[in-house]
Write a protein that holds these residues in place. Structure first.
Motif, PDB file in Angstrom:
ATOM      1  N   THR A 295      -3.599 -29.431  37.336  1.00 15.45           N
ATOM      2  CA  THR A 295      -3.958 -28.023  37.161  1.00 15.45           C
ATOM      3  C   THR A 295      -3.595 -27.536  35.765  1.00 15.45           C
ATOM      4  O   THR A 295      -4.415 -26.909  35.084  1.00 15.45           O
TER       5      THR A 295
ATOM      6  N   THR B 242      -5.891 -29.164  33.190  1.00 11.08           N
ATOM      7  CA  THR B 242      -7.228 -28.561  33.191  1.00 11.08           C
ATOM      8  C   THR B 242      -7.216 -27.208  32.489  1.00 11.08           C
ATOM      9  O   THR B 242      -8.113 -26.903  31.694  1.00 11.08           O
ATOM     10  N   LEU B 243      -6.198 -26.403  32.763  1.00  9.89           N
ATOM     11  CA  LEU B 243      -6.112 -25.097  32.101  1.00  9.89           C
ATOM     12  C   LEU B 243      -5.913 -25.233  30.596  1.00  9.89           C
ATOM     13  O   LEU B 243      -6.495 -24.469  29.818  1.00  9.89           O
TER      14      LEU B 243
ATOM     15  N   MET C 217      -6.957 -27.771  28.731  1.00 16.70           N
ATOM     16  CA  MET C 217      -8.227 -28.222  28.160  1.00 16.70           C
ATOM     17  C   MET C 217      -9.238 -27.084  28.084  1.00 16.70           C
ATOM     18  O   MET C 217      -9.959 -26.954  27.090  1.00 16.70           O
ATOM     19  N   LEU C 218      -9.291 -26.251  29.107  1.00 20.01           N
ATOM     20  CA  LEU C 218     -10.206 -25.114  29.065  1.00 20.01           C
ATOM     21  C   LEU C 218      -9.813 -24.126  27.970  1.00 20.01           C
ATOM     22  O   LEU C 218     -10.679 -23.560  27.296  1.00 20.01           O
ATOM     23  N   ALA C 219      -8.523 -23.925  27.767  1.00 18.03           N
ATOM     24  CA  ALA C 219      -8.074 -23.014  26.712  1.00 18.03           C
ATOM     25  C   ALA C 219      -8.401 -23.580  25.333  1.00 18.03           C
ATOM     26  O   ALA C 219      -8.761 -22.835  24.418  1.00 18.03           O
ATOM     27  N   CYS C 220      -8.297 -24.901  25.169  1.00 14.76           N
ATOM     28  CA  CYS C 220      -8.584 -25.516  23.863  1.00 14.76           C
ATOM     29  C   CYS C 220     -10.083 -25.530  23.565  1.00 14.76           C
ATOM     30  O   CYS C 220     -10.485 -25.427  22.410  1.00 14.76           O
ATOM     31  N   LEU C 221     -10.903 -25.686  24.586  1.00 14.23           N
ATOM     32  CA  LEU C 221     -12.347 -25.784  24.376  1.00 14.23           C
ATOM     33  C   LEU C 221     -13.038 -24.439  24.355  1.00 14.23           C
ATOM     34  O   LEU C 221     -14.226 -24.360  24.066  1.00 14.23           O
ATOM     35  N   GLN C 222     -12.316 -23.400  24.668  1.00 12.45           N
ATOM     36  CA  GLN C 222     -12.921 -22.063  24.712  1.00 12.45           C
ATOM     37  C   GLN C 222     -13.261 -21.600  23.293  1.00 12.45           C
ATOM     38  O   GLN C 222     -12.464 -21.747  22.376  1.00 12.45           O
ATOM     39  N   GLU C 223     -14.423 -21.057  23.136  1.00  5.26           N
ATOM     40  CA  GLU C 223     -14.832 -20.566  21.819  1.00  5.26           C
ATOM     41  C   GLU C 223     -14.120 -19.249  21.529  1.00  5.26           C
ATOM     42  O   GLU C 223     -14.018 -18.396  22.396  1.00  5.26           O
TER      43      GLU C 223
END
Length: 48
Positions: free
Chosen positions: A32, A35-36, A38-44
């Motif tokens: 978890t 995943t969070l 990775m989502l924070a790093c890939l967010q524009e």
């Protein structure tokens, strides 16, 4: 002569635990958080 120092971990009719609850909770927490992150790093970034 039976070995008195070692005892069976489970009862004879009981299956060995394959996934202990603490291990499952630990892996779910790691996945978890990963995943969070990775989502924070890939967010524009939001530029105005």
């Amino acid at each position: 002569m039976p070995d008195v120092l070692s005892k069976p971990d489970t009862e004879p009719g009981e299956d060995p635990a394959r996934f202990p609850r603490r291990r499952v909770v630990r892996w779910l927490a790691i996945l978890t958080v990963g995943t969070l992150v990775m989502l924070a790093c890939l967010q524009e970034p939001l530029y105005p």
